[in-house]
Design an enzyme around this catalytic site. Structure first.
Site, PDB file in Angstrom:
ATOM      1  N   ASP A  49      -6.878  -3.085  -3.526  1.00 43.55           N
ATOM      2  CA  ASP A  49      -7.738  -3.307  -5.269  1.00 43.55           C
ATOM      3  C   ASP A  49      -8.854  -3.044  -4.884  1.00 43.55           C
ATOM      4  O   ASP A  49      -9.898  -3.792  -4.996  1.00 43.55           O
ATOM      5  CB  ASP A  49      -7.497  -4.702  -5.009  1.00 43.55           C
ATOM      6  CG  ASP A  49      -6.380  -5.747  -5.130  1.00 43.55           C
ATOM      7  OD1 ASP A  49      -5.780  -5.336  -5.807  1.00 43.55           O
ATOM      8  OD2 ASP A  49      -5.953  -6.742  -4.965  1.00 43.55           O
ATOM      9  N   HIS A  76      -4.607  -4.755 -12.227  1.00 44.56           N
ATOM     10  CA  HIS A  76      -4.613  -6.793 -10.607  1.00 44.56           C
ATOM     11  C   HIS A  76      -5.459  -7.475 -11.624  1.00 44.56           C
ATOM     12  O   HIS A  76      -5.939  -7.010 -12.791  1.00 44.56           O
ATOM     13  CB  HIS A  76      -5.860  -6.143 -10.254  1.00 44.56           C
ATOM     14  CG  HIS A  76      -6.124  -7.168  -8.739  1.00 44.56           C
ATOM     15  ND1 HIS A  76      -5.659  -7.553  -7.797  1.00 44.56           N
ATOM     16  CD2 HIS A  76      -7.225  -8.274  -8.752  1.00 44.56           C
ATOM     17  CE1 HIS A  76      -5.568  -8.665  -7.629  1.00 44.56           C
ATOM     18  NE2 HIS A  76      -6.803  -9.242  -8.386  1.00 44.56           N
ATOM     19  N   ASN A  90      -3.724   1.238 -10.847  1.00 46.01           N
ATOM     20  CA  ASN A  90      -3.067   0.286 -10.604  1.00 46.01           C
ATOM     21  C   ASN A  90      -3.511  -1.423 -11.668  1.00 46.01           C
ATOM     22  O   ASN A  90      -4.662  -1.284 -12.024  1.00 46.01           O
ATOM     23  CB  ASN A  90      -2.809  -0.029  -9.453  1.00 46.01           C
ATOM     24  CG  ASN A  90      -2.654  -1.762  -8.957  1.00 46.01           C
ATOM     25  OD1 ASN A  90      -1.480  -2.010  -9.162  1.00 46.01           O
ATOM     26  ND2 ASN A  90      -2.665  -2.538  -8.256  1.00 46.01           N
ATOM     27  N   LEU A 109       0.691  -1.143  -0.418  1.00 43.34           N
ATOM     28  CA  LEU A 109       0.059  -0.344  -0.134  1.00 43.34           C
ATOM     29  C   LEU A 109       0.975   1.040  -0.058  1.00 43.34           C
ATOM     30  O   LEU A 109       1.991   1.228   0.454  1.00 43.34           O
ATOM     31  CB  LEU A 109      -1.304  -0.231   0.959  1.00 43.34           C
ATOM     32  CG  LEU A 109      -1.893  -1.274   1.070  1.00 43.34           C
ATOM     33  CD1 LEU A 109      -2.239  -1.183   2.471  1.00 43.34           C
ATOM     34  CD2 LEU A 109      -3.373  -1.180   0.093  1.00 43.34           C
ATOM     35  N   GLU A 135      -2.933  -7.736 -19.615  1.00 44.69           N
ATOM     36  CA  GLU A 135      -2.795  -6.803 -18.424  1.00 44.69           C
ATOM     37  C   GLU A 135      -1.862  -5.511 -19.051  1.00 44.69           C
ATOM     38  O   GLU A 135      -2.481  -4.155 -18.969  1.00 44.69           O
ATOM     39  CB  GLU A 135      -1.805  -7.719 -17.046  1.00 44.69           C
ATOM     40  CG  GLU A 135      -2.837  -7.867 -16.265  1.00 44.69           C
ATOM     41  CD  GLU A 135      -2.017  -8.873 -15.233  1.00 44.69           C
ATOM     42  OE1 GLU A 135      -1.990  -7.864 -14.214  1.00 44.69           O
ATOM     43  OE2 GLU A 135      -1.880  -9.618 -14.964  1.00 44.69           O
TER      44      GLU A 135
END
Length: 154
Positions: free
Chosen positions: A106, A65, A63, A48, A135
């Site tokens: 997330d 994921h 981000n 984090l 991704e």
């Protein structure tokens, strides 16, 4: 090394270089501000970010994921654990998600997702390999959409 070869500034900032509470957060923020960073991209950063950095870059930290959030996200859902969980659940579709980063793993606003089919003979490794390709494509496409104004951040 890769950044330095390209003539880009590169820093190693970690709990080893900045062990005190809040020191790493302050160092990261200092470097970002020193270089006029306006958007932070996390790819493979498994921690984090600190509250100072998140506050200064509110809604400006993204981000990627390797799953379709909110499913299979949160603390501990990274690497093979994500793909093993998808297979154990019997899901027929997984994917990747680009999201805004907040104070929880997330959890932030979802900006883009892509589906990846789960094949009957998939292993965590084979699934991870197919998701990784998507991704990379999704993150670049999302950043291009932000750059052109087709996708606006909050």
């Amino acid at each position: 090394a890769r950044a330095r070869r390209e003539g880009l500034p590169a820093y190693h900032l970690s709990g080893k270089t900045h062990p005190g509470p809040g020191d790493l957060d302050a160092a990261i923020l200092d470097v970002f501000q020193r270089y006029g960073v306006n958007l932070v991209i996390l790819a493979g950063y498994m921690r984090l970010l600190g509250t100072k950095t998140l506050s200064a870059y509110h809604d400006r930290v993204l981000n990627i994921h390797p799953a379709l959030l909110p499913r299979f996200g949160g603390k501990g859902f990274y690497g093979a654990a994500v793909h093993e969980a998808v297979l154990a659940a019997g899901d027929r579709v997984t994917g990747a998600t680009v999201h805004i980063v907040d104070e929880q793993f997330d959890n932030g606003l979802i900006l883009a997702q892509v589906n990846v089919p789960v094949e009957a003979d998939d292993s965590a490794e084979s699934l991870a390999a197919r998701v990784l390709v998507q991704e990379h494509l999704l993150f670049v496409e999302t950043l291009q959409r932000i750059e052109t104004g087709d996708l606006e951040l909050p």
